[in-house]
Design an enzyme around this catalytic site. Structure first.
Site, PDB file in Angstrom:
ATOM      1  N   LYS A  19      61.106  67.337  10.233  1.00  0.00           N
ATOM      2  CA  LYS A  19      60.948  66.811   9.130  1.00  0.00           C
ATOM      3  C   LYS A  19      60.583  67.184   7.741  1.00  0.00           C
ATOM      4  O   LYS A  19      61.172  68.144   7.221  1.00  0.00           O
ATOM      5  CB  LYS A  19      58.876  66.897   9.740  1.00  0.00           C
ATOM      6  CG  LYS A  19      58.207  67.932   9.173  1.00  0.00           C
ATOM      7  CD  LYS A  19      57.000  67.689  10.981  1.00  0.00           C
ATOM      8  CE  LYS A  19      56.735  69.995   9.729  1.00  0.00           C
ATOM      9  NZ  LYS A  19      54.879  69.649   9.881  1.00  0.00           N
ATOM     10  N   HIS A  20      60.628  66.423   6.910  1.00  0.00           N
ATOM     11  CA  HIS A  20      58.952  65.765   6.822  1.00  0.00           C
ATOM     12  C   HIS A  20      60.102  64.066   5.792  1.00  0.00           C
ATOM     13  O   HIS A  20      60.591  64.470   4.710  1.00  0.00           O
ATOM     14  CB  HIS A  20      58.057  65.473   5.645  1.00  0.00           C
ATOM     15  CG  HIS A  20      57.301  66.121   6.618  1.00  0.00           C
ATOM     16  ND1 HIS A  20      56.761  67.508   6.086  1.00  0.00           N
ATOM     17  CD2 HIS A  20      56.197  65.300   6.574  1.00  0.00           C
ATOM     18  CE1 HIS A  20      55.669  67.667   6.683  1.00  0.00           C
ATOM     19  NE2 HIS A  20      55.155  66.299   7.362  1.00  0.00           N
ATOM     20  N   HIS A  32      48.609  64.145   2.421  1.00  0.00           N
ATOM     21  CA  HIS A  32      47.024  64.227   2.810  1.00  0.00           C
ATOM     22  C   HIS A  32      46.574  63.666   2.486  1.00  0.00           C
ATOM     23  O   HIS A  32      45.384  62.875   3.069  1.00  0.00           O
ATOM     24  CB  HIS A  32      46.734  65.540   3.246  1.00  0.00           C
ATOM     25  CG  HIS A  32      47.750  66.014   4.375  1.00  0.00           C
ATOM     26  ND1 HIS A  32      49.043  67.013   3.925  1.00  0.00           N
ATOM     27  CD2 HIS A  32      47.847  66.831   5.439  1.00  0.00           C
ATOM     28  CE1 HIS A  32      49.816  67.531   4.939  1.00  0.00           C
ATOM     29  NE2 HIS A  32      48.646  67.411   5.372  1.00  0.00           N
ATOM     30  N   ASP A 104      53.971  61.167  10.221  1.00  0.00           N
ATOM     31  CA  ASP A 104      53.623  61.827  10.445  1.00  0.00           C
ATOM     32  C   ASP A 104      51.930  60.935  10.971  1.00  0.00           C
ATOM     33  O   ASP A 104      51.352  60.140  11.261  1.00  0.00           O
ATOM     34  CB  ASP A 104      53.386  62.314   8.576  1.00  0.00           C
ATOM     35  CG  ASP A 104      52.805  63.762   8.550  1.00  0.00           C
ATOM     36  OD1 ASP A 104      52.308  64.532   9.025  1.00  0.00           O
ATOM     37  OD2 ASP A 104      53.194  64.506   7.320  1.00  0.00           O
TER      38      ASP A 104
END
Length: 183
Positions: A19-20, A32, A104
């Site tokens: 990731k990412h 986030h 995600d």
């Protein structure tokens, strides 16, 4: 280095996940909490940020996690985690990646701002195989309801469902062939 990491994990019965995607080292905002954009061209990304991901695609069947960053030069509206232009056109078609893709977690601010139903259905239609929902576990039921409703209404692409089933079945073969894994 990537090959060593993959071999080490898989020799112990653990499937590697990288990731990412598309690479978030140059992203300013924290997905986030906020929408985040990456304003690099595909050419620029191919020279640097995408090199490790291309190594994975070419040399393994490791899982790739997609972030909720918007690649403004490819899709100005949708984060890569549910952008058809990125997932289907670049990762699946141009790169010919046949492995498992995971989002995600969809309750992050950058994805949640698009709505859980919209994010879930668009991710699946783009070619994502697994939808990650964490920290807010009751949202799993909301996402399942939305996906089920989309399926019943014919809003889920049937070609993607068939391909997803094959990719996930192939991914499960890994665990069947590694009896030391804790699954």
């Amino acid at each position: 280095m990537i090959g060593i990491s993959i071999n080490g994990l898989e020799s112990q019965g653990m499937k590697a996940t990288f990731k990412h995607f598309p690479g978030i080292g140059q992203v300013v905002n924290n997905t986030h909490h906020f929408l985040a954009e990456l304003e690099l061209s595909v050419s620029e990304l191919n020279k640097h940020d995408w090199l490790p991901f291309k190594q994975i695609v070419e040399n393994s069947d490791a899982i790739i996690m997609l972030s909720h960053v918007i690649l403004t030069k490819v899709d100005r509206v949708n984060p890569v985690s549910f952008s058809y232009k990125v997932v289907k056109n670049i990762i699946r078609d141009a790169w010919q990646f046949k492995g498992v893709l995971i989002s995600d977690y969809l309750t992050m601010g950058a994805a949640d701002s698009h709505g859980l139903c919209n994010s879930s259905v668009n991710a699946l239609n783009a070619g994502i195989d697994l939808l990650l929902i964490s920290y807010n576990y009751e949202k799993i039921y909301d996402a399942m309801f939305c996906v089920n409703r989309a399926f019943e209404n014919g809003a889920l692409r049937s070609d993607m469902l068939v391909l997803r089933q094959k990719r996930l079945a192939q991914g499960l073969q890994f665990y069947r062939s590694h009896p030391t894994s804790a699954h």
